[in-house]
Design a protein around this motif. Structure first.
Motif, PDB file in Angstrom:
ATOM      1  N   THR A  61       2.676  -8.498   6.315  1.00  0.00           N
ATOM      2  CA  THR A  61       2.811  -7.681   7.525  1.00  0.00           C
ATOM      3  C   THR A  61       4.261  -7.265   7.753  1.00  0.00           C
ATOM      4  N   TYR A 107       5.312  -4.583   5.215  1.00  0.00           N
ATOM      5  CA  TYR A 107       4.403  -3.437   5.065  1.00  0.00           C
ATOM      6  C   TYR A 107       5.076  -2.153   5.536  1.00  0.00           C
ATOM      7  N   LYS A 151       2.048   2.806   2.820  1.00  0.00           N
ATOM      8  CA  LYS A 151       0.902   1.895   2.920  1.00  0.00           C
ATOM      9  C   LYS A 151       0.970   0.803   1.857  1.00  0.00           C
ATOM     10  N   GLN A 153      -5.599  -6.817  -1.535  1.00  0.00           N
ATOM     11  CA  GLN A 153      -6.936  -7.303  -1.178  1.00  0.00           C
ATOM     12  C   GLN A 153      -7.600  -8.075  -2.321  1.00  0.00           C
ATOM     13  N   LEU A 210     -13.822  -5.236   5.091  1.00  0.00           N
ATOM     14  CA  LEU A 210     -12.367  -5.183   5.197  1.00  0.00           C
ATOM     15  C   LEU A 210     -11.732  -5.086   3.816  1.00  0.00           C
ATOM     16  N   ALA A 232     -12.109  -1.582   2.651  1.00  0.00           N
ATOM     17  CA  ALA A 232     -11.241  -0.707   3.447  1.00  0.00           C
ATOM     18  C   ALA A 232      -9.780  -0.891   3.080  1.00  0.00           C
ATOM     19  N   ASP A 239      -7.824  -3.281   4.089  1.00  0.00           N
ATOM     20  CA  ASP A 239      -7.057  -3.797   5.232  1.00  0.00           C
ATOM     21  C   ASP A 239      -6.695  -5.257   4.941  1.00  0.00           C
ATOM     22  N   ALA A 249      -5.855  -7.665   8.115  1.00  0.00           N
ATOM     23  CA  ALA A 249      -7.060  -8.028   8.864  1.00  0.00           C
ATOM     24  C   ALA A 249      -7.948  -8.952   8.045  1.00  0.00           C
TER      25      ALA A 249
END
Length: 255
Positions: free
Chosen positions: A80, A83, A88, A141, A214, A217, A219, A222
Motif C-alpha cells: 500500500t 503503490y 497501478k 495477486q 478480488l 479484479a 485488488d 483488499a
C-alpha cells in the motif's frame, strides 16, 4: 425427511454390512494422523480444558497468531505504501521480501529455541513458493494462489469425507477417544460429525467465494486484508463450535 434419515442416506453401503478390512486399515491410519495433529494442537476431547484454552492452543498462542498474521500485514502495508495509482504498480519485490523474511525469522527463532518448527517450516516453504510465483508473473495477486489451492484442497477433503460417511472430524475424534470407527454405528455421532465436516468445508468455500473476485479484479490490498479477516477470526469460532459439539458427544468422566 429427518436428519437421521438424511445422514443414513449419505452412508456408504459398507457401513451396514460387514467391515471392509482395507477400508478400516486406511481409516485407522488417517484417523491416527488426524488425531495426532489435533492432539498436538490441544484439541483432545479427553482432556479437561476450557473452550477458551482449547481455542487459544489451536491458534498457537501469541506466537502462533503473530506468525500467522504479521507476514501478511507487512506485505499489505509495504504494498500500500509503495503503490503508485498512476502506474497501478507497487514495489512487489520489497513487499514479498520483507514478508518472507519475517516468516524466516519466526522459523529461525523456533529452531534456535528447539520448539516445534514443523508447521513453521512448512509455512515458510509455502510462503516462499507463493512469493516466487508472484515475482515470476510480476502480479501481486499471485502471491495468494497457494492459499486458494490449500482452501480448495481442505474444503474438498472435508466435503467428500462428509458425503461418503467418513467425516475427517469423526476419524480424528475416534482415534483420540480410542474407539476407532465405532462412532459410525452411532447415528447421533455420525450426524454431528457430518455437519461439523460440512461446516469446515463451508468455511473454506466461503473464503474462495469472497476472495477469488478480488483476485481476478487485481485488488491486492483488499485481497490481503480480506484474507487476514477471514483467517483466524473465522477459524477460532469454528474451533470452539467443533470442540463444544465433540465434548457434548463425549462428556468428561465425573471426578
Amino acid at each position: 425427511m429427518s436428519d437421521e434419515s438424511r445422514s443414513d442416506d449419505l452412508q456408504p453401503p459398507a457401513a451396514a454390512g460387514s467391515p471392509d478390512p482395507a477400508r478400516n486399515s486406511a481409516s485407522d491410519l488417517l484417523g491416527a494422523a488426524l488425531g495426532d495433529a489435533a492432539k498436538r494442537a490441544g484439541l483432545d476431547p479427553a482432556s479437561d480444558a476450557s473452550t477458551g484454552h482449547v481455542v487459544w492452543r489451536a491458534m498457537g498462542g501469541w506466537r502462533g497468531i503473530l506468525e500467522a498474521v504479521l507476514p501478511g500485514v507487512v506485505f499489505i502495508l509495504v504494498w500500500t505504501l509503495t503503490y503508485d495509482p498512476g502506474t497501478k504498480q507497487a514495489n512487489l519485490p520489497l513487499s514479498l521480501g520483507l514478508s518472507v523474511g519475517l516468516a524466516a525469522v519466526f522459523t529461525i527463532i523456533r529452531l534456535i529455541q528447539h520448539g516445534p518448527a514443523g508447521a513453521a517450516i512448512g509455512g515458510l516453504i509455502a510462503t516462499a513458493a507463493a512469493a516466487a510465483l508472484a515475482l515470476f508473473t510480476g502480479r501481486g495477486q499471485d502471491n495468494f494462489l497457494w492459499g486458494f489451492a490449500t482452501n480448495i484442497a481442505y474444503g474438498s477433503a472435508f466435503l467428500v469425507s462428509a458425503l461418503i460417511g467418513w467425516s475427517l472430524i469423526g476419524l480424528a475424534v475416534g482415534f483420540l477417544m480410542s474407539e476407532g470407527t465405532a462412532w459410525r454405528r452411532d447415528k447421533r455421532k455420525r450426524r454431528v460429525f457430518f455437519w461439523l465436516a460440512i461446516a469446515w468445508a463451508g468455511l473454506f468455500a466461503l473464503r474462495l467465494l469472497i476472495q477469488l473476485p478480488l483476485y481476478f479484479a487485481g485488488d491486492v490490498a483488499a485481497l490481503g486484508t480480506v484474507k487476514l479477516i477471514m483467517g483466524l477470526p473465522l477459524f477460532a469460532p469454528l474451533v470452539a463450535v467443533t470442540w463444544l459439539a465433540v465434548r457434548a458427544l463425549y462428556p468428561p468422566a465425573p471426578k
